[in-house]
Design an enzyme around this catalytic site. Sequence first.
Site, mmCIF file in Angstrom:
data_model
loop_
_atom_site.group_PDB
_atom_site.id
_atom_site.type_symbol
_atom_site.label_atom_id
_atom_site.label_comp_id
_atom_site.label_asym_id
_atom_site.label_seq_id
_atom_site.Cartn_x
_atom_site.Cartn_y
_atom_site.Cartn_z
ATOM 1 N N CYS A 1 0.831 -1.203 0.000
ATOM 2 C CA CYS A 1 0.000 0.000 0.000
ATOM 3 C C CYS A 1 0.872 1.263 0.000
ATOM 4 O O CYS A 1 1.809 1.337 0.772
ATOM 5 C CB CYS A 1 -0.883 0.002 1.240
ATOM 6 S SG CYS A 1 -1.845 1.497 1.479
ATOM 7 N N PRO A 2 0.599 2.252 -0.823
ATOM 8 C CA PRO A 2 -0.570 2.413 -1.706
ATOM 9 C C PRO A 2 -0.289 2.028 -3.155
ATOM 10 O O PRO A 2 -1.113 2.293 -4.025
ATOM 11 C CB PRO A 2 -0.808 3.921 -1.634
ATOM 12 C CG PRO A 2 0.588 4.486 -1.611
ATOM 13 C CD PRO A 2 1.423 3.490 -0.817
#
Lengths: 193, 83
Positions: free
Chosen positions: B17-18
């Site tokens: 993430c992200p």
Amino acid sequence: MSSDADAPVDAGAASVEDLRAQVQALQEEVSDLREATDDDGQKSMTIIATKGTLDMAYPPLILASTAAAFGWDVVVFHTFWGLDILHEKKSKNLKLSAVGNPSMPMPNAVAALPFMDSVATSMMEKKIQENGTATVEELIETSLDMGVDLQACQMTIELMGYDEAEFYDGVTTGVGAATALQHMADADVQLMI
Amino acid sequence: MSTYEPTETLDVKGLSCPMPVVKTRGAVDDLESGEILQVVATDSGSMSDLKGWADSTDGVSMLDQEEAEEDGDAVFRHLIQKE
């Protein structure tokens, strides 16, 4: 009977006129409000980034790049130590503070030793690499590519004695609190990190 | 999963993430309308994140998601169509 029936009809006709006028007035009001709120489905977010430690550089950049992936209009206003995130040289050398961090597996008395910030930072950098987490630099480049407006507070630039050329290309300078407030007032999401 | 034929495949294995969402956005932007992107991730959070992204982003729809195994590691495959 017929006179009884006529009376309500007359009263009803008058009411219908009134109602038509009221409905028209309301329609105009709704139309004006729609125009004023300008709700075209375009969401926006303003983040105020105030911290310059390695751990605190991540939340604003992760949220900003993700919001940009959602197609949101995103502004991150960097002020005080948050400015270091946009500083090309300093951003590659952000430190983790070992002192005053209850998540660190050591007492403050040990954490306060001169080399402990470096040890904690190295540990974190190693974990970041092993986990496939993007570096701060990668997140900045990605955010800028995606159209995030990364702003550097002009007052803090001068206070810290930075030169505008020291920031990443694409960073907005020459902005202050009024610009930040203007974006915050229009934004659907406002965060101070 | 086999009922859809992806036009392109985006490999975001090893990224967390992200980046899976961010790179998916970029890959979808390069697609033509109606084309399907297959995203292959190792980030287990991508199951929720890419679904959430697709559901709240105009012009894309999540066709299918599945967890599979590749060389002994869990991988998460997502099929996203550009509308």
